[in-house]
Design a protein around this motif. Structure first.
Motif, PDB file in Angstrom:
ATOM      1  N   PRO A 200      -5.945   4.623  -1.834  1.00 11.81           N
ATOM      2  CA  PRO A 200      -5.980   5.707  -0.643  1.00 11.81           C
ATOM      3  C   PRO A 200      -6.445   5.023   0.539  1.00 11.81           C
TER       4      PRO A 200
ATOM      5  N   CYS B 296      -6.912   0.429  -8.391  1.00 10.21           N
ATOM      6  CA  CYS B 296      -6.737  -0.744  -8.039  1.00 10.21           C
ATOM      7  C   CYS B 296      -6.998  -1.539  -9.565  1.00 10.21           C
TER       8      CYS B 296
ATOM      9  N   ALA C 149     -10.960   4.035  -8.510  1.00  8.41           N
ATOM     10  CA  ALA C 149     -10.694   2.838  -9.463  1.00  8.41           C
ATOM     11  C   ALA C 149      -9.183   2.748  -9.677  1.00  8.41           C
TER      12      ALA C 149
HETATM   13  S1  SF4 Z   1      -9.813   3.332  -2.831  1.00  4.96           S
HETATM   14 FE1  SF4 Z   1      -8.427   1.562  -2.843  1.00  4.96          FE
HETATM   15  S2  SF4 Z   1     -10.093  -0.162  -2.983  1.00  4.96           S
HETATM   16 FE2  SF4 Z   1     -11.103   1.801  -3.569  1.00  4.96          FE
HETATM   17  S3  SF4 Z   1     -10.844   1.980  -6.018  1.00  4.96           S
HETATM   18 FE3  SF4 Z   1      -9.353   3.034  -5.021  1.00  4.96          FE
HETATM   19  S4  SF4 Z   1      -7.426   1.596  -5.087  1.00  4.96           S
HETATM   20 FE4  SF4 Z   1      -9.545   0.331  -5.301  1.00  4.96          FE
END
Ligand code: SF4
Ligand code: SF4
Length: 171
Positions: free
Chosen positions: A153, A68, A66
């Motif tokens: 990531p 982002c 989470a």
């Molecule tokens: S992996 Fe990327 S797209 Fe998925 S929640 Fe984390 S920051 Fe957001």
């Protein structure tokens, strides 16, 4: 006989602090890779990046991240803002006053509940496509991609693997 140096295949990295640190360390390298891609990216670059995106989406659980939703300013369409404000029982003006500045929703997103999106099925388009690796014309969007590798990531690992896969001749 001179053997070409084998590109090192990166291991998967999911630690957010480490990703942020590595992205800072790789900043100069990432910009050089961007310049190289602009000239030498293969014709199927969009397909290649889409495959890497799908690979890391399968390996990395967004519900454990989470990042982002917690850290980015997001720009939603007006109709999406109306829906979100309505979900919170607010007028659009109240929502803008409480959660927005300069046309974007301030982080953390008010729809984030711990690490889950409370409107997941109806989340805005920009959330569905983030980190935007499966959109066309990858090489014309590299500035945004480089910004996102420090946050996401999936973007970080896909970008690192892309460097190795294309046997980019590191300067
Ligand atoms: S992996 Fe990327 S797209 Fe998925 S929640 Fe984390 S920051 Fe957001
Ligand atoms: S609407 Fe949902 S997916 Fe989009 S930023 Fe907010 S919490 Fe994240």
């Amino acid at each position: 006989m001179k053997l070409q140096k084998q590109a090192k295949v990166p291991t998967i990295e999911i630690d957010l602090s480490r990703i942020q640190q590595l992205s800072q360390e790789h900043d100069d390298e990432n910009w050089k890779f961007r310049s190289w891609l602009k000239q030498y990216a293969p014709d199927d670059i969009d397909g290649l990046v889409r495959t890497l995106s799908q690979k890391y989406f399968a390996l990395i659980d967004c519900r454990q991240c989470a990042n982002c939703c917690r850290s980015l300013h997001v720009e939603f369409k007006k109709s999406e803002l109306h829906t979100i404000a309505k979900t919170l029982g607010q007028s659009i003006e109240e929502f803008q006053k409480q959660f927005m500045s300069e046309g974007t929703v301030n982080p953390p997103c008010p729809m984030l509940n711990e690490k889950l999106c409370s409107i997941y099925e109806d989340r805005p388009g920009v959330c569905r496509s983030f980190p935007h690796l499966e959109q066309p014309e990858f090489t014309s969007r590299l500035i945004g991609v480089i910004d996102n590798v420090a946050v996401c990531p999936i973007a970080f690992n896909a970008f690192e693997e892309l460097k190795a896969k294309l046997a980019w001749p590191r300067p």
